[in-house]
Design an enzyme around this catalytic site. Structure first.
Site, short mmCIF file in Angstrom:
data_model
loop_
_atom_site.label_atom_id
_atom_site.label_comp_id
_atom_site.label_asym_id
_atom_site.label_seq_id
_atom_site.Cartn_x
_atom_site.Cartn_y
_atom_site.Cartn_z
N SER A 129 0.83 -1.20 0.00
CA SER A 129 0.00 0.00 0.00
C SER A 129 0.86 1.25 0.00
O SER A 129 1.93 1.29 0.60
CB SER A 129 -0.91 0.01 1.24
OG SER A 129 -1.55 1.26 1.39
N GLU A 131 0.19 3.64 1.68
CA GLU A 131 0.20 4.09 3.07
C GLU A 131 1.53 3.77 3.76
O GLU A 131 1.85 4.36 4.80
CB GLU A 131 -0.95 3.44 3.85
CG GLU A 131 -2.33 3.93 3.46
CD GLU A 131 -2.60 5.37 3.88
OE1 GLU A 131 -1.96 5.84 4.85
OE2 GLU A 131 -3.43 6.02 3.24
N TYR A 153 -2.07 -0.25 10.16
CA TYR A 153 -2.26 -0.82 8.82
C TYR A 153 -0.98 -0.70 8.00
O TYR A 153 -0.50 -1.68 7.41
CB TYR A 153 -3.41 -0.10 8.11
CG TYR A 153 -3.52 -0.44 6.64
CD1 TYR A 153 -4.02 -1.67 6.23
CD2 TYR A 153 -3.12 0.47 5.66
CE1 TYR A 153 -4.12 -2.00 4.88
CE2 TYR A 153 -3.21 0.16 4.32
CZ TYR A 153 -3.72 -1.07 3.93
OH TYR A 153 -3.81 -1.38 2.59
#
Length: 325
Positions: A129, A131, A153
């Site tokens: 990701s 992120e 996450y």
């Protein structure tokens, strides 16, 4: 016939990949949680049209349970494994960080370990990701941009990324991570801001809602279409060499642009319906998420086919149809 295993087959990306692979000649095996059997209509809503396809075989179990993963790899002996299952709502990962690491990190480790022992020739895709970049210091971001995760996450995904790298370098497993930026579709979960905006706007059009409550409208994201991204995943496992790739459009849009296009598709003036609610306001972002996808374009020839505007219209039309029913 090649055999592919997809974890998270009932999710957005898994459902598109399950549609894509049979056209490439694959027998597709999908892993989904046992509780799905308790509410099959909801769980299988994204893949309902695929359940009668003889090339798609479902298996039930927990991807974060090592014996389940071991038995599945031993039984299928897949040629390719696409590990898409994850807890992906950032808010929920703060509420359950232990569950996040168990699902997102341990499952990747279990799959890689089982592949190493039982199917060392299998190719492995891990859904990373953007992120993982956290609050990036540079824009756009590419494969060499330092990671700086700021949520459970993101940390769990970075741990999976490092496991993939270790198994590739230490054990010779063909393992890749796709560092995917935001990708949306009519199958996106309602917990994500894109679906919140579009579904609420459709309800306003039909007289089911009166307003859309939002926080900041200035946040910028690199949004692509999930149906395009699954082709990038597949291309990564067809390459001669295993490697990691950033997957994104390289184009940024603000939340306000998303809102404007959505309401324009519905023939509505967004400014009459959007209300800024302090509950949803976040601190101003001093960083910008935007992919530099030159590597995947140059080496694998992947470019997104669906524009931002086309994707939004697709989502608007789908939600209108759903709500009208």
């Amino acid at each position: 016939m090649k055999k592919a295993l997809i974890t998270g087959i009932t999710g957005q990306d898994g459902s598109y990949l399950a549609e894509f692979l049979p056209g490439k000649g694959y027998e597709v095996h999908g892993l989904t949680r046992v509780p799905a059997l308790e509410n099959p209509e909801a769980r299988f809503s994204r893949i309902g049209g695929l359940l009668n396809n003889k090339k798609i075989i479902l298996h039930y179990g927990d991807v974060s349970d090592y014996p389940t993963v071991w038995r599945l790899i031993a039984k299928i002996k897949p040629d390719e494994v696409y590990h898409l299952a994850a807890i992906s709502s950032i808010k929920s990962t703060f509420e359950d960080d232990f569950g996040t690491f168990k699902t997102n990190t341990d499952s990747a480790h279990y799959l890689l370990s089982a592949i190493k022992e039982l199917a060392p020739g299998a190719k492995f895709y891990f859904a990373g990701s953007s992120e993982m970049f956290g609050h990036p210091k540079a824009t756009p971001q590419d494969e060499n941009t330092p990671f700086n995760p700021v949520s459970p996450y993101a940390i769990s995904k970075l741990a999976g990324f490092n496991l993939v790298k270790m198994y590739r370098e230490a054990y010779g497993i063909f393992a890749c991570t796709g560092i995917a930026y935001n990708h949306e579709s009519p199958r996106r979960g309602f917990e994500f801001v894109t679906r919140k905006i579009i579904s609420t706007a459709a309800k306003i059009k039909l007289g089911l809602e009166k307003e859309l409550k939002m926080g900041s409208l200035d946040s910028r994201r690199d949004w692509g279409y999930a149906g395009d991204f699954v082709e990038a995943m597949w291309l990564m496992l067809q390459a001669d060499k295993a490697d990691d790739y950033v997957i994104g459009t390289g184009i940024n849009h603000t939340v306000q642009e998303l809102i404007e296009i959505t309401f324009n598709n519905l023939g509505l003036d967004w400014q009459k319906f959007v209300v800024i609610d302090k509950e949803f306001v976040r601190p101003p972002e001093t960083f910008e998420f935007r992919a530099n996808p030159v590597k995947i374009k140059t080496i694998l020839g992947w470019v997104p086919k669906t524009s931002f505007e086309e994707m939004i219209k697709m989502m608007v039309d789908s939600d209108l149809k759903r709500l009208t029913k």
